[in-house]
Design a protein around this motif. Structure first.
Motif, PDB file in Angstrom:
ATOM      1  N   LEU A  88      -0.292  12.826  -9.696  1.00 41.77           N
ATOM      2  CA  LEU A  88      -0.169  11.701  -8.774  1.00 41.77           C
ATOM      3  C   LEU A  88       0.079  12.177  -7.348  1.00 41.77           C
ATOM      4  O   LEU A  88      -0.472  11.614  -6.394  1.00 41.77           O
ATOM      5  CB  LEU A  88       0.957  10.768  -9.231  1.00 41.77           C
ATOM      6  CG  LEU A  88       0.690   9.990 -10.525  1.00 41.77           C
ATOM      7  CD1 LEU A  88       1.867   9.087 -10.860  1.00 41.77           C
ATOM      8  CD2 LEU A  88      -0.597   9.177 -10.407  1.00 41.77           C
ATOM      9  N   VAL A  89       0.911  13.195  -7.178  1.00 41.02           N
ATOM     10  CA  VAL A  89       1.139  13.737  -5.834  1.00 41.02           C
ATOM     11  C   VAL A  89      -0.151  14.332  -5.281  1.00 41.02           C
ATOM     12  O   VAL A  89      -0.515  14.113  -4.118  1.00 41.02           O
ATOM     13  CB  VAL A  89       2.267  14.787  -5.854  1.00 41.02           C
ATOM     14  CG1 VAL A  89       2.326  15.552  -4.536  1.00 41.02           C
ATOM     15  CG2 VAL A  89       3.613  14.109  -6.101  1.00 41.02           C
ATOM     16  N   GLY A  90      -0.875  15.090  -6.105  1.00 38.60           N
ATOM     17  CA  GLY A  90      -2.141  15.659  -5.650  1.00 38.60           C
ATOM     18  C   GLY A  90      -3.165  14.592  -5.309  1.00 38.60           C
ATOM     19  O   GLY A  90      -3.880  14.706  -4.298  1.00 38.60           O
ATOM     20  N   ALA A  91      -3.254  13.537  -6.133  1.00 33.11           N
ATOM     21  CA  ALA A  91      -4.216  12.466  -5.869  1.00 33.11           C
ATOM     22  C   ALA A  91      -3.856  11.696  -4.603  1.00 33.11           C
ATOM     23  O   ALA A  91      -4.735  11.368  -3.787  1.00 33.11           O
ATOM     24  CB  ALA A  91      -4.277  11.522  -7.066  1.00 33.11           C
ATOM     25  N   PHE A 212      -8.634  17.943  -4.216  1.00 29.51           N
ATOM     26  CA  PHE A 212      -7.605  17.532  -5.177  1.00 29.51           C
ATOM     27  C   PHE A 212      -6.955  18.738  -5.832  1.00 29.51           C
ATOM     28  O   PHE A 212      -5.731  18.807  -5.981  1.00 29.51           O
ATOM     29  CB  PHE A 212      -8.231  16.625  -6.228  1.00 29.51           C
ATOM     30  CG  PHE A 212      -7.318  16.304  -7.384  1.00 29.51           C
ATOM     31  CD1 PHE A 212      -6.199  15.522  -7.193  1.00 29.51           C
ATOM     32  CD2 PHE A 212      -7.587  16.796  -8.643  1.00 29.51           C
ATOM     33  CE1 PHE A 212      -5.350  15.231  -8.260  1.00 29.51           C
ATOM     34  CE2 PHE A 212      -6.756  16.516  -9.705  1.00 29.51           C
ATOM     35  CZ  PHE A 212      -5.632  15.724  -9.510  1.00 29.51           C
ATOM     36  N   GLY A 213      -7.765  19.705  -6.224  1.00 29.83           N
ATOM     37  CA  GLY A 213      -7.207  20.925  -6.810  1.00 29.83           C
ATOM     38  C   GLY A 213      -6.352  21.686  -5.812  1.00 29.83           C
ATOM     39  O   GLY A 213      -5.275  22.198  -6.149  1.00 29.83           O
ATOM     40  N   VAL A 214      -6.829  21.766  -4.565  1.00 27.03           N
ATOM     41  CA  VAL A 214      -6.049  22.451  -3.527  1.00 27.03           C
ATOM     42  C   VAL A 214      -4.732  21.727  -3.282  1.00 27.03           C
ATOM     43  O   VAL A 214      -3.672  22.359  -3.125  1.00 27.03           O
ATOM     44  CB  VAL A 214      -6.870  22.545  -2.230  1.00 27.03           C
ATOM     45  CG1 VAL A 214      -6.030  23.110  -1.093  1.00 27.03           C
ATOM     46  CG2 VAL A 214      -8.108  23.406  -2.444  1.00 27.03           C
ATOM     47  N   ALA A 215      -4.765  20.395  -3.253  1.00 26.05           N
ATOM     48  CA  ALA A 215      -3.544  19.617  -3.024  1.00 26.05           C
ATOM     49  C   ALA A 215      -2.548  19.811  -4.160  1.00 26.05           C
ATOM     50  O   ALA A 215      -1.334  19.920  -3.927  1.00 26.05           O
ATOM     51  CB  ALA A 215      -3.896  18.137  -2.871  1.00 26.05           C
ATOM     52  N   VAL A 265      -6.615  23.369 -11.512  1.00 23.57           N
ATOM     53  CA  VAL A 265      -7.280  23.688 -10.240  1.00 23.57           C
ATOM     54  C   VAL A 265      -8.681  24.227 -10.489  1.00 23.57           C
ATOM     55  O   VAL A 265      -9.652  23.846  -9.808  1.00 23.57           O
ATOM     56  CB  VAL A 265      -6.435  24.693  -9.436  1.00 23.57           C
ATOM     57  CG1 VAL A 265      -7.199  25.193  -8.212  1.00 23.57           C
ATOM     58  CG2 VAL A 265      -5.123  24.058  -8.990  1.00 23.57           C
ATOM     59  N   LEU A 266      -8.824  25.114 -11.466  1.00 22.81           N
ATOM     60  CA  LEU A 266     -10.152  25.647 -11.789  1.00 22.81           C
ATOM     61  C   LEU A 266     -11.093  24.554 -12.290  1.00 22.81           C
ATOM     62  O   LEU A 266     -12.290  24.555 -11.959  1.00 22.81           O
ATOM     63  CB  LEU A 266     -10.022  26.759 -12.831  1.00 22.81           C
ATOM     64  CG  LEU A 266      -9.371  28.062 -12.357  1.00 22.81           C
ATOM     65  CD1 LEU A 266      -9.188  29.023 -13.537  1.00 22.81           C
ATOM     66  CD2 LEU A 266     -10.212  28.724 -11.270  1.00 22.81           C
ATOM     67  N   ALA A 267     -10.565  23.627 -13.081  1.00 20.01           N
ATOM     68  CA  ALA A 267     -11.402  22.547 -13.604  1.00 20.01           C
ATOM     69  C   ALA A 267     -11.898  21.638 -12.485  1.00 20.01           C
ATOM     70  O   ALA A 267     -13.081  21.276 -12.432  1.00 20.01           O
ATOM     71  CB  ALA A 267     -10.621  21.740 -14.645  1.00 20.01           C
ATOM     72  N   THR A 268     -11.003  21.241 -11.575  1.00 22.09           N
ATOM     73  CA  THR A 268     -11.431  20.387 -10.466  1.00 22.09           C
ATOM     74  C   THR A 268     -12.375  21.130  -9.522  1.00 22.09           C
ATOM     75  O   THR A 268     -13.296  20.529  -8.957  1.00 22.09           O
ATOM     76  CB  THR A 268     -10.206  19.890  -9.688  1.00 22.09           C
ATOM     77  OG1 THR A 268      -9.404  21.005  -9.265  1.00 22.09           O
ATOM     78  CG2 THR A 268      -9.360  18.972 -10.552  1.00 22.09           C
ATOM     79  N   THR A 269     -12.171  22.429  -9.376  1.00 19.33           N
ATOM     80  CA  THR A 269     -13.083  23.217  -8.543  1.00 19.33           C
ATOM     81  C   THR A 269     -14.482  23.239  -9.148  1.00 19.33           C
ATOM     82  O   THR A 269     -15.486  23.111  -8.434  1.00 19.33           O
ATOM     83  CB  THR A 269     -12.562  24.651  -8.385  1.00 19.33           C
ATOM     84  OG1 THR A 269     -11.263  24.620  -7.765  1.00 19.33           O
ATOM     85  CG2 THR A 269     -13.495  25.478  -7.521  1.00 19.33           C
TER      86      THR A 269
END
Length: 282
Positions: A88-91, A212-215, A265-269
């Motif tokens: 939620l924080v990342g989104a 999103f992954g970076v966040a 992070v790898l999955a969203t990348t």
């Protein structure tokens, strides 16, 4: 080519197989969303805050797939429930960066002269500093909480979206149909909604998936440093930080939350790269 046209595939076009990395990434992201939003209680084998002193610091196995912490709490259950705050924080941070960065990029790209120069100089200043350092500065001003953490991470990534959107706006402005609409007297609002936004939405959205992954990585890093939620709430960064005190005899306490961050992070990348490739092909 508009965003709608980029997302549509002609019936006679050859069907392209989805790369394995994209399939795996999609499955992992879906599992993470299910864990954090839909059914964490169903996926977690134990209550996340159930204390069992006689089961403290058990290694993976022995009825606890990922082991237990110093209070005997099941680590897998805490990781599953901790995914909610992390995601939620990342989104929220990504949404803030996307909206604010798009607005800054649109204004800078549509208006020449002093407006563009001033906005881009601020963007250049932000890009001169690492995003994590900017987020730390924002946390120092705003204070520490999940909401303020999302704001800090989002603000630190605005410049990336602003630079991308401005470049796309400058490119779209030179298209013949945009120039014809401008000459024919179309109002700036109509020009923006009908011709500019549909043509820059695809790259911005694909960057948002990557962002999103970076966040998530930045927010977990800040939580690891102590700027995240306060106990009993926990996210992946906080769980990894809590295991440092027992790292010598309980390596799993910090390792598995870190692995959860890395996999997400790898999955969203992988998904972001696949979206970029699809737009590039079409």
């Amino acid at each position: 080519m508009t965003l709608l046209a980029a997302l549509q595939r002609r019936p006679d076009a050859p069907r392209r197989r989805m790369p394995p990395a994209t399939l795996i990434g999609s499955g992992l992201v879906l599992l993470t969303v299910l864990a954090c939003v839909v059914m964490p209680d169903l996926l977690a084998p134990h209550p996340p805050d159930a204390v069992a002193p006689d089961a403290a610091l058990l290694p993976p196995g022995h009825g606890h797939l990922l082991g237990t912490d110093e209070l005997g709490r099941d680590l897998l259950s805490r990781i599953i429930h901790g995914s909610r705050l992390s995601v939620l924080v990342g989104a929220a941070a990504t949404l803030l960066a996307l909206v604010a960065g798009t607005l800054v990029g649109l204004v800078a790209g549509l208006f020449d002269g002093a407006v563009d120069a001033v906005l881009m100089r601020f963007v250049d200043i932000m890009l001169a500093f690492p995003a994590l350092l900017l987020a730390l500065g924002a946390i120092a001003v705003l204070g520490s909480s999940p909401t303020r953490l999302a704001i800090a991470v989002g603000v630190s990534n605005i410049a990336t979206f602003a630079r991308l959107v401005r470049g796309d706006v400058l490119r779209v402005r030179t298209r013949p149909y945009v120039m014809a609409a401008t000459v024919s007297g179309v109002r700036p609002a109509g020009l923006l909604l009908r011709h500019v936004l549909p043509n820059i939405g695809g790259p911005a959205l694909s960057l948002a998936v990557l962002g999103f992954g970076v966040a998530m990585l930045e927010s977990s890093s800040l939580s690891f440093l102590g700027f995240g939620p306060r106990p009993p709430a926990a996210d992946w960064g906080m769980l990894a930080a809590a295991g440092r005190a027992n790292l010598a005899e309980a390596w799993w306490l910090s390792t598995f939350p870190g692995v959860a961050v890395a996999i997400t992070v790898l999955a969203t990348t992988a998904l972001g790269r696949a979206a970029q490739d699809r737009l590039a092909v079409q």
